[in-house]
Design an enzyme around this catalytic site. Structure first.
Site, short mmCIF file in Angstrom:
data_model
loop_
_atom_site.label_atom_id
_atom_site.label_comp_id
_atom_site.label_asym_id
_atom_site.label_seq_id
_atom_site.Cartn_x
_atom_site.Cartn_y
_atom_site.Cartn_z
CG ASP A 1 23.37 52.72 70.26
OD1 ASP A 1 23.35 53.72 69.52
OD2 ASP A 1 22.87 52.71 71.39
CG ASP B 1 9.94 47.73 76.82
OD1 ASP B 1 10.20 47.88 78.03
OD2 ASP B 1 10.09 46.64 76.23
#
Length: 594
Positions: free
Chosen positions: A40, A312
């Site tokens: 990223d 998550d």
């Protein structure tokens, strides 16, 4: 196999490279594996490091399999695994060749899994959703190129410590009831430089909830079913069949090539594995476009879910609320090992992000209470989720209890029975029994008394600092005064014996410094009162609790007299002194009112 990295400075390329090499060398059929790396940061350092790593892997992977090397991350293998003089001449020569080659030479073998580098498009005015967005791009690109039915994701520092981990996870997936029992298999996080970190959490909480619906999704070391990530519910399995294309377009976006692979996955058909994945490059660029997800269900019903920085836990919660269970894979040796976050500002930022993200879930429409009432989340699993989601809320009562002994000493009052009163045995027994019980947990897990004490102290420090700021941050977000920001944790290799708290002028250290100054001020007040009046309203219990608090915050006490990174900056001391004086003045006002 997915590896995610987002900052070449905080997450050095050498760490990512070692993780990738360890994954490429796992014991599993090569033609069934592919490794995708999401960068990223779009860093040239990461890209060219992976190019060199792919060359080195062509020699490293055959070497590991030929000699059954157990630790397959080079940075962990070479310093500790030099062959003895009694080893075969061939092994000794190959080992020496690899240690030169590991610096910069090319490779010879093609018997390694595919390695795909991805740096998705990001633009200032387009939300990219941090790690969750990167995971969804990896899911789409891999769906086009290889479309494997299972997906492993790891953080860039979590190398494969057990070469058989993929095989063991697949045994749990494919050996379960009708091969449809588990949505994902979670391997717990462990650290090579902090073996005691998370050990108790994994040993007792992780194993404990296996008997309900299974462990939480921890964001790394998890083997997911692709069809579940695509939004498949447990009760839809028996009705898998032809799916309407228009529905898929609304759900997965407007790439017809990806729609075909998604339909194949949801219909329960094994994805076709192409040896020439470069044919999918044009379409892969399209699904990695920053605007591809607009008008689709990505991040809402499909893929890694958006809406919390703890993506998550949110994703795992929604999966469990659909009726799925998760499995726990705890092999020996540990499946994955990573580097623990530093104990200074970087570690505090990570804890703050966790607390903020967990509270975002608690305050959202996808909280476990609603998931139990209108979904398929079991009641006991709901309690387990509430236990972790309320971490940030604990900061308020803990801060009050920590301030209570100092308040009583300053106001010449007490909140505990006197020593001569029989009822004093009740709080004393509760304190002793709890401490002995937690100590026994550490001893049974093979950890030292020192580890128990250090973790006990850090729990108090983190709760009253990082979690407190996480609570404030989450509250500001709820009222629209701030936006969620994903702060990347620094990844550094360091010796396992380094256990010093490092300070800077971060606001994280103001609460702890204030607590120490408040209790020192309380002792001074009590001593002056004893000299002038000769009598004392506060009991030994109040002083015992105050001493215990100071021992828990001892790094801050020591930091008042140290210099450099081990010393607390003057700016922090000044802020804390002002807060401590305000607290003492408030205590005196309350005492005069009473």
């Amino acid at each position: 196999m997915f590896v995610t990295t987002a900052d070449a400075e905080l997450e050095p390329p050498i760490i990512t490279v070692n993780t990738v090499l360890s994954l490429l060398a796992v014991d599993y059929p090569v033609h069934k594996l592919a490794c995708y790396v999401s960068d990223d940061a779009c860093s040239p350092l990461n890209f060219y490091s992976l190019v060199e790593a792919s060359k080195f892997a062509k020699l490293w992977v055959p070497f590991c399999k030929k000699y059954n090397v157990q630790i397959r991350a080079p940075f962990r293998y070479f310093p500790d695994s030099e062959p003895s003089d009694s080893s075969s001449g061939e092994l000794l020569q190959d080992w020496k060749n690899m240690k030169v080659i590991s610096e910069n030479r090319g490779g010879l073998s093609d018997e390694i899994p595919h390695l795909v580098y991805i740096s998705r498009e990001k633009r200032p005015k387009h939300p990219h959703h941090y790690k969750a967005g990167a995971m969804n791009v990896l899911t789409r690109v891999s769906g086009l190129m290889t479309n494997a039915p299972f997906m492993l994701n790891v953080d860039c520092d979590m190398y494969a410590n057990n070469p058989e981990i993929v095989l063991q996870a697949m045994c749990l997936h494919l050996g379960s009831k009708n091969e449809n029992e588990f949505a994902f298999i979670q391997s717990p996080q462990y650290f090579y430089d902090r073996p005691e970190n998370l050990c108790i959490l994994n040993e007792y909480i992780g194993k404990g909830i296996v008997g309900i619906q299974g462990p939480f999704y921890q964001g790394t070391g998890a083997f997911h079913r692709r069809d579940v990530v695509y939004g498949l519910c447990l009760d839809q399995i028996e009705h898998q069949g032809n799916i309407v294309e228009d529905e898929l377009l609304k759900k997965f976006g407007n790439s017809k090539e990806f729609i075909k692979s998604a339909a194949q996955t949801l219909e329960g058909k094994t994805g076709g594995y192409s040896s020439n994945i470069s044919r999918s490059l044009d379409e892969a660029h399209r699904v990695a476009d920053c605007g591809y997800e607009y008008g689709s269900s990505w991040g809402d019903e499909v893929g890694c879910l958006y809406g919390a920085t703890a993506e998550d836990n949110l994703t795992g919660l929604v999966i469990h609320s659909k009726g799925w269970r998760s499995g726990y894979c705890l092999p020996i040796p540990h499946a994955f090992l990573g580097c623990a976050s530093p104990s200074g500002p970087a570690g505090m930022r990570q804890q703050k992000r966790w607390a903020t993200g967990l509270l975002e879930i608690l305050f959202s429409k996808r909280n476990p209470i609603l998931a139990t009432l209108i979904g398929k989340l079991q009641f006991r699993q709901c309690l387990a989720y509430l236990w972790i989601l309320t971490w940030g809320l604990r900061s308020i009562p803990e801060l009050c209890y920590i301030a209570l002994p100092a308040y009583c000493i300053i106001t010449n009052s007490t909140f505990l029975p006197k020593v001569q009163e029989p009822t004093v045995l009740i709080p004393l027994a509760l304190f002793v029994i709890y401490k002995l019980y937690t100590l026994l947990e550490y001893i049974q897990a093979g950890l030292s008394i020192r580890s128990w004490w250090v973790n006990n102290c850090m729990a108090r420090i983190v709760t009253t600092s990082a979690w407190l700021f996480g609570l404030v941050n989450a509250a500001l977000e709820q009222f629209g005064f701030s936006e969620a920001v994903f702060e990347i944790t620094q990844k550094i290799h360091r010796p396992s014996d380094v256990d010093e708290v490092m300070f800077d002028d971060s606001p994280f250290f103001v609460p702890g410094t204030t607590i120490i100054l408040v209790h020192l001020a309380a002792w001074a007040t009590g001593l002056l009162r004893l000299q002038s009046q000769g009598a004392h309203g506060s009991g030994l219990g109040d002083y015992f609790c105050s001493v215990y608090v100071v021992l828990c915050f001892f790094p801050f006490l020591r930091g008042l007299f140290m210099t450099g990174k081990k010393g607390i900056p003057w700016s922090t001391i000044c802020k804390s002194t002002a807060l401590a004086l305000l607290f003492v003045q408030w205590c005196k006002m309350m005492s005069s009112v009473n």
